[in-house]
Design an enzyme around this catalytic site. Structure first.
Site, PDB file in Angstrom:
ATOM      1  N   TRP A   1      31.938  42.986  44.947  1.00 39.83           N
ATOM      2  CA  TRP A   1      32.542  42.807  43.621  1.00 39.83           C
ATOM      3  C   TRP A   1      33.423  43.979  43.199  1.00 39.83           C
ATOM      4  O   TRP A   1      33.623  44.225  42.015  1.00 39.83           O
ATOM      5  CB  TRP A   1      31.523  42.463  42.564  1.00 39.83           C
ATOM      6  CG  TRP A   1      30.184  43.141  42.602  1.00 39.83           C
ATOM      7  CD1 TRP A   1      29.865  44.321  43.188  1.00 39.83           C
ATOM      8  CD2 TRP A   1      28.976  42.634  42.035  1.00 39.83           C
ATOM      9  NE1 TRP A   1      28.545  44.588  43.011  1.00 39.83           N
ATOM     10  CE2 TRP A   1      27.970  43.569  42.310  1.00 39.83           C
ATOM     11  CE3 TRP A   1      28.669  41.484  41.307  1.00 39.83           C
ATOM     12  CZ2 TRP A   1      26.661  43.382  41.882  1.00 39.83           C
ATOM     13  CZ3 TRP A   1      27.364  41.309  40.885  1.00 39.83           C
ATOM     14  CH2 TRP A   1      26.384  42.252  41.174  1.00 39.83           C
TER      15      TRP A   1
ATOM     16  N   GLY B   1      26.989  38.407  42.579  1.00 43.55           N
ATOM     17  CA  GLY B   1      25.714  37.744  42.292  1.00 43.55           C
ATOM     18  C   GLY B   1      24.562  38.409  43.003  1.00 43.55           C
ATOM     19  O   GLY B   1      24.600  38.585  44.218  1.00 43.55           O
TER      20      GLY B   1
ATOM     21  N   ASN C   1      29.769  53.643  37.947  1.00 43.75           N
ATOM     22  CA  ASN C   1      29.567  52.215  38.181  1.00 43.75           C
ATOM     23  C   ASN C   1      30.910  51.596  38.531  1.00 43.75           C
ATOM     24  O   ASN C   1      31.717  52.246  39.207  1.00 43.75           O
ATOM     25  CB  ASN C   1      28.905  51.582  36.950  1.00 43.75           C
ATOM     26  CG  ASN C   1      28.111  50.328  37.274  1.00 43.75           C
ATOM     27  OD1 ASN C   1      28.667  49.353  37.779  1.00 43.75           O
ATOM     28  ND2 ASN C   1      26.823  50.352  37.016  1.00 43.75           N
TER      29      ASN C   1
ATOM     30  N   ASP D   1      19.153  49.317  42.925  1.00 42.76           N
ATOM     31  CA  ASP D   1      20.347  48.586  42.469  1.00 42.76           C
ATOM     32  C   ASP D   1      21.593  49.472  42.514  1.00 42.76           C
ATOM     33  O   ASP D   1      22.532  49.247  41.766  1.00 42.76           O
ATOM     34  CB  ASP D   1      20.142  48.027  41.043  1.00 42.76           C
ATOM     35  CG  ASP D   1      21.234  47.033  40.648  1.00 42.76           C
ATOM     36  OD1 ASP D   1      21.842  46.429  41.549  1.00 42.76           O
ATOM     37  OD2 ASP D   1      21.488  46.891  39.434  1.00 42.76           O
TER      38      ASP D   1
ATOM     39  N   ARG E   1      37.440  40.863  36.727  1.00 41.61           N
ATOM     40  CA  ARG E   1      38.080  42.162  36.931  1.00 41.61           C
ATOM     41  C   ARG E   1      39.593  42.089  37.128  1.00 41.61           C
ATOM     42  O   ARG E   1      40.206  43.109  37.417  1.00 41.61           O
ATOM     43  CB  ARG E   1      37.451  42.855  38.140  1.00 41.61           C
ATOM     44  CG  ARG E   1      35.978  43.138  37.966  1.00 41.61           C
ATOM     45  CD  ARG E   1      35.715  44.367  37.139  1.00 41.61           C
ATOM     46  NE  ARG E   1      34.298  44.665  37.132  1.00 41.61           N
ATOM     47  CZ  ARG E   1      33.521  44.586  36.051  1.00 41.61           C
ATOM     48  NH1 ARG E   1      34.028  44.242  34.891  1.00 41.61           N
ATOM     49  NH2 ARG E   1      32.239  44.865  36.132  1.00 41.61           N
TER      50      ARG E   1
END
Lengths: 521, 296
Positions: A234, A182, A381, A295, A122
């Site tokens: 993340w 992860g 997202n 998720d 990123r």
């Protein structure tokens, strides 16, 4: 209505001997020194040379094709930094400096990888004479920004435990803030602060409890589940120098889908967490998805701005979460002022006293399947939203999406995922949300799927990728489409802007190529 | 341990550790190293034959405490999350750990395990880790429900009967659809998402595309009515915020510049399916699947 944020001007008071705090200068105009431009996460530029009256005259100034020599290293997804006429961009295991005037490469650095999931990178951070990026095999790498030579590298996570690393480091004061990625195996999320000069570890903040007595432990069945409970970091952090708080958004709990062995809210996964920058200690938290089973991490940008709520000036934090809910919080206390859906969803039963959604157990993944909206990809997202203090609107790339969530492991102690979603249907739109009410001011439907990061400018413009591999500009106040340009593939590097030699540029990336646009002469 | 019990445990370990793996779930990148690139490049690649031998040893010496899938129990640690196992390469960590002495079911000394036994055990445990990394179906999924409630939904609230008959040979019939989709999960997917779409499938999907191709009964078509000209109906060649291109029945492509005065009407044969998603309950679709499985 909007009192322009004092975030950046206050930061001018900060100093660090011999080092420029690029990200804490402001407002955004002649540089783009962090993933989100500045530390507020607004992705708003004060530049007006390109505006809603002349945007139709935009033309391509140059393009740059990334040739790393590694098929996995040619496609960036992080926004390049631009400081002193040089762009800095990273891909998986690679970093590049590019002349922002011409699009010519200045240097290229290659990291010799030891493996791990190569999923994305990123972008970079910058401090004084150094630039920083994370490698998939979880090293925080510092390069000399002049020539791309290695200054130092520090291992920040164990790839034997299936971590990988992808987030753009952000420099806050004398801390380089890194995160970890992860969710293949059940592991714990954390952020770390490193000394910008030496790379020495300053502190680590775990996003899930590690031992008895840790905050949030009462929301897990036992220490083993909590300490392997996920909550990956993340998304680049944002920071308020007024409060000295770092705002961290955390990933989903583990196991991801099967959840029988992690009863409880599973703090501090799928949450916004405020952490003191100098100590790594938590100040407050707000969970966007208690006991998530879909998720739906909360790793969307926590956007900071000052505004007015019920007639009172407030320091605010807004987030459009992957689960389809929009929240406006007090960034000093974590109190929720606004909570609402920004797309229609079907998985919650209202809000608790804190303003957090209450999950509907009927929507948990099952053997026969649960029809859930949004889908696993989410209502949004990783791609960053934007907030314009000029319009008072929060803009987000949104999806109204459905899929069926199945449980694949019905044992009493599942690991990893233990399920997944399948199939689906979705429609995409760009939404402009009134931060005071959470109501949709306008919604621009797309003729196809669209997952693009955004940029807003004082020229009353929103820049976004659009279906069909276009870069598109819209009127920030109305959502009317004003201009577009065809690229080789869908926008992956979100648009950014900066001024150089008197010209304002719009930079975007698609596939392996960066494109710079400016007004035709 | 009786021999019969030992055989039963080995069967349980085998069953739980070897659930069938179906089609892969959504891929999320990855390159070298297997398992979509998860883990280091030098990670141990499982030898299936050695893992089978390791399974036998595990059933005899370890399963009581660490469980059939090595996910742990009240008596023993979760070995899938064990740092010793995750860092092990062909016994490099496991061997020294067991050499120090670790309780075995047989009461023998773990230090006496041979190098080959340790390597076999390592392969079996690495296989369990690999299983934990998978996101794919395990064969346990089956749609269950109430056929009578499904019939009522089909003919009532669901309004399915307004478009779909259940008699053989009629248009859009769902007669014997379970013969086409014998797996109830696949049937459920077909009923919910008949046009496909998937993640990011978006609006206006399902057409024939710019290059033409075989007509699809689910293709979205449009009618364009300019302010000063006749309407044109046909397949979508291009449709974005600025340009519209339509191919009519004769194959002629007409270009339009999109303006507020340009009237665009889409004809989506699956619109009713998309609209019902917002209102459909999981139990409705479960019942519907079970009902349609009875229509043969």
């Amino acid at each position: 209505m909007i009192r322009l944020s004092a975030l950046l001007t206050t930061a001018l008071a900060l100093s660090l001997a011999g080092a420029a705090l690029y990200a804490q200068k402001g407002p955004l105009a002649e540089s783009w020194p962090t993933y989100n431009g500045d530390l507020s996460g607004r992705r708003f530029s004060t530049l007006t040379k390109i505006n809603d009256k002349n945007v139709g005259s935009l033309t391509q100034a140059w393009s740059f094709r990334i040739e790393s020599g590694d098929p996995g290293g040619n496609n960036p997804s992080g926004t390049p930094l631009m400081v002193d006429g040089v762009l800095y961009i990273s891909t998986q295991d690679h970093a590049f400096a590019i002349d922002a005037h011409t699009g010519k490469q200045i240097w290229h650095y290659t990291w010799q990888s030891k493996g791990a999931r190569h999923f994305s990178n990123r972008g970079m951070g910058i401090f004084g004479n150094f630039v920083y990026f994370e490698t998939p095999d979880c090293n925080l790498v510092a390069l000399n920004k002049k020539d791309g030579t290695l200054r130092w590298a520090k291992t920040i996570a164990d790839i034997d435990q299936m971590y990988y690393c992808s987030v753009a480091p952000v420099v806050v004061g004398n801390h380089v803030i890194s995160g970890v990625s992860g969710d293949d195996l059940d592991i714990a999320g954390y952020i770390e602060a490193h000394d910008p000069e030496t790379g020495a570890l300053q502190w680590r903040f775990y996003t899930v409890p590690q031992k008895k007595g840790d905050p949030g432990m009462d929301t897990w069945p036992n220490v083993d589940m909590a300490s392997h409970g996920g909550g990956m970091t993340w998304q680049p952090i944002t920071y308020d120098p007024d409060t000295s708080l770092i705002y961290v958004t955390t990933g989903n709990p583990q196991p991801v889908i099967a959840n029988v062995n992690r009863k409880g809210d599973n703090l501090f996964t799928a949450s916004v967490v405020a952490v003191h920058a100098d100590t790594g200690k938590m100040a407050w938290w707000f969970q966007t998805s208690p006991h998530d089973t879909h998720d739906w991490d909360a790793t969307q940008a926590p956007v900071l701005f000052d505004g007015t709520i019920a007639g009172q000036p407030r320091k605010l934090l807004a987030i459009a979460a992957r689960n389809g809910h929009f929240f406006v919080l007090d960034r000093v206390t974590g109190k929720a002022y606004v909570h609402t859906e920004y797309v229609k969803t079907n998985w919650s039963l209202g809000y608790d006293a804190k303003g957090q959604p209450i999950p509907n157990p009927d929507m948990f993944p099952s053997i026969a399947g649960a029809l859930v909206s949004p889908n696993q990809g989410g209502a949004t997202n990783w791609y960053p939203p934007t907030f314009s203090p000029q319009t008072g609107l929060f803009y987000v790339s949104a999806n109204h999406a459905f899929s069926v969530y199945y449980l694949y492991d019905d044992s009493d102690n599942p690991q990893g995922w233990g399920g997944n979603d399948r199939g689906g249907w979705s429609e995409s739109m760009l939404e402009a949300i009134d931060y005071q009410t959470g109501k949709i001011k306008w919604s621009h439907p797309w003729e196809g799927g669209n997952n693009s990061g955004l940029l807003s400018t004082a020229g009353n413009l929103i820049f976004t990728g659009a279906p069909g591999s276009f870069l598109e500009a819209l009127n920030a106040a109305t959502g009317d489409a004003l201009w577009h340009a065809k690229l080789q593939s869908a926008v992956r590097v979100p648009p950014s802007t900066w001024e150089l030699d008197g010209n304002q540029y719009i930079l975007v990336g698609a596939g392996d190529t960066l494109y710079a646009f400016t007004l035709a002469k | 341990m009786t021999r019969l019990f030992a055989v039963a445990l080995l069967a349980a370990v085998t069953l739980l550790a070897q659930r069938p793996q179906g089609a892969s779930g959504p891929a999320r990148g990855g390159a070298r190293g297997g398992n979509g690139g998860v883990g280091p490049y030098d990670k141990q690649v499982v030898d299936a034959a050695a893992a089978d031998l390791g399974r036998t040893l595990y059933a005899a010496e370890c399963v009581d405490c660490h469980g059939p899938t090595a996910h742990g129990s009240d008596k023993g640690a979760n070995l899938v999350r064990s740092d010793v196992v995750l860092k092990d390469r062909f016994g490099s960590q496991l061997g020294p750990f067991l050499k120090k002495g670790h309780p075995l079911q047989s009461k023998k000394s773990s230090a006496d395990l041979t190098s080959d036994q340790v390597v076999n055990l390592s392969h079996f445990l690495k296989q369990r880790v690999d299983d934990a990394l998978k996101r794919s179906p395990t064969g346990i999924n089956k749609v269950t429900g109430d056929a009578a409630a499904g019939k009522a939904y089909f003919n009532g609230e669901g309004k399915c009967a307004t478009c779909h008959a259940l008699t053989e040979g009629t248009p859009r019939t769902l007669f014997a659809i379970s013969a086409k989709y014998p797996d109830s999960v696949n049937l459920q997917q077909a009923l919910l998402f008949p046009g496909g779409g998937g993640r990011g499938g978006g609006r206006g999907g399902g057409g024939r595309g710019a290059a033409g191709g075989a007509p699809s009964p689910n293709a979205v078509t449009i009618t364009i009515t300019p302010p000063d000209g006749p309407a044109v109906t046909g397949d979508i060649v291009q449709l974005d915020d600025f340009d519209v291109q339509v191919r009519d029945a004769d194959g002629k492509v007409t270009h339009f510049t999109r303006t507020p005065a340009l009237k665009i009407v889409k004809h989506d044969p699956l619109a009713a399916h998309h609209e019902m998603l917002d209102h459909l309950k999981s139990s409705d679709i479960h019942n519907l699947v079970v009902y349609l499985e009875t229509v043969k």
